[in-house]
Design a protein around this motif. Sequence first.
Motif, PDB file in Angstrom:
ATOM      1  N   ILE A 118       0.764  -1.309  -0.141  1.00 17.41           N
ATOM      2  CA  ILE A 118      -0.066   0.043   0.057  1.00 17.41           C
ATOM      3  C   ILE A 118       0.905   1.318   0.272  1.00 17.41           C
ATOM      4  CG2 ILE A 118      -1.561   1.131   1.274  1.00 17.41           C
ATOM      5  CD1 ILE A 118      -2.998  -1.339   2.036  1.00 17.41           C
ATOM      6  N   GLU A 178      -9.278   4.686   9.389  1.00 16.38           N
ATOM      7  CA  GLU A 178      -8.638   3.759   8.538  1.00 16.38           C
ATOM      8  C   GLU A 178      -9.062   4.387   6.905  1.00 16.38           C
ATOM      9  OE1 GLU A 178     -10.595   0.018   9.039  1.00 16.38           O
ATOM     10  OE2 GLU A 178      -9.377  -0.377  10.686  1.00 16.38           O
ATOM     11  N   ARG A 179     -10.312   5.043   6.903  1.00 10.22           N
ATOM     12  CA  ARG A 179     -10.701   5.443   5.671  1.00 10.22           C
ATOM     13  C   ARG A 179     -10.032   6.873   5.361  1.00 10.22           C
ATOM     14  NH1 ARG A 179     -16.185   2.753   5.316  1.00 10.22           N
ATOM     15  NH2 ARG A 179     -15.201   0.692   5.716  1.00 10.22           N
ATOM     16  N   ILE A 238      -6.759   5.955   3.796  1.00  8.13           N
ATOM     17  CA  ILE A 238      -7.174   5.328   2.456  1.00  8.13           C
ATOM     18  C   ILE A 238      -7.422   6.701   1.337  1.00  8.13           C
ATOM     19  CG2 ILE A 238      -8.594   4.213   0.865  1.00  8.13           C
ATOM     20  CD1 ILE A 238      -9.121   2.346   3.179  1.00  8.13           C
ATOM     21  N   THR A 287      -4.081   8.484   0.902  1.00  4.27           N
ATOM     22  CA  THR A 287      -3.050   7.695  -0.320  1.00  4.27           C
ATOM     23  C   THR A 287      -3.756   7.946  -1.643  1.00  4.27           C
ATOM     24  OG1 THR A 287      -2.265   6.496   1.498  1.00  4.27           O
ATOM     25  CG2 THR A 287      -2.042   5.659  -0.787  1.00  4.27           C
ATOM     26  N   TYR A 331      -7.212  -1.863  -0.513  1.00  2.00           N
ATOM     27  CA  TYR A 331      -8.153  -0.901   0.238  1.00  2.00           C
ATOM     28  C   TYR A 331      -9.503  -1.626   0.233  1.00  2.00           C
ATOM     29  CZ  TYR A 331      -4.679   2.511   0.303  1.00  2.00           C
ATOM     30  OH  TYR A 331      -3.520   3.197   0.489  1.00  2.00           O
ATOM     31  N   LYS A 380      -9.648  -3.658   3.235  1.00  2.29           N
ATOM     32  CA  LYS A 380      -9.694  -2.869   4.505  1.00  2.29           C
ATOM     33  C   LYS A 380     -11.145  -2.483   4.784  1.00  2.29           C
ATOM     34  CE  LYS A 380      -5.277  -0.849   5.169  1.00  2.29           C
ATOM     35  NZ  LYS A 380      -5.161  -1.503   6.412  1.00  2.29           N
TER      36      LYS A 380
END
Length: 159
Positions: A3, A56-57, A60, A63, A138, A141
Amino acid sequence: MSIKSAETIQNMTDENVGHVQELIRGLRDSIEYHHEAAEKVEDDNVKQLFTEIVNERKTIVDTLSGMVAMNDESPVDDGSWLGTMRKCWTTFRAGLNAGDPTVILIEAERAEDTIMAKFKSVLPKAAGSQINDVLLQYFEKVKSGHDRVLALRNAYQAA
């Protein structure tokens, strides 16, 4: 591909940039929804789960936004009108049900189904591209977040 290496993906096709933008918008909806829901629910377990999902989101989104920026585009910085409607609906339902965690978890699962559907829609279109592995990681996740919401919802419904 790890990632972390997602931050170096550049020279994506315009189509793939568009797919990533679509996911960013959906993830922003998810972040806003879970943040709002965490504020409305009084149950510490549910609040903690939503806070973990938000964090977590956000990672993401950061990135994916970096990937878009490396491809000379401006990443979307807002959610959709549907996401706004979902937040309003949840606020309304939470008010009617005095912050009942079961009701909020039912709505959270619907929100999770929406972001999962976005990923399932984009993944086949990105198959074989340089971003495919990153999006698959992703997706896992996001699926994990969905599964945790579903498990907690089921536990509260069984209680």
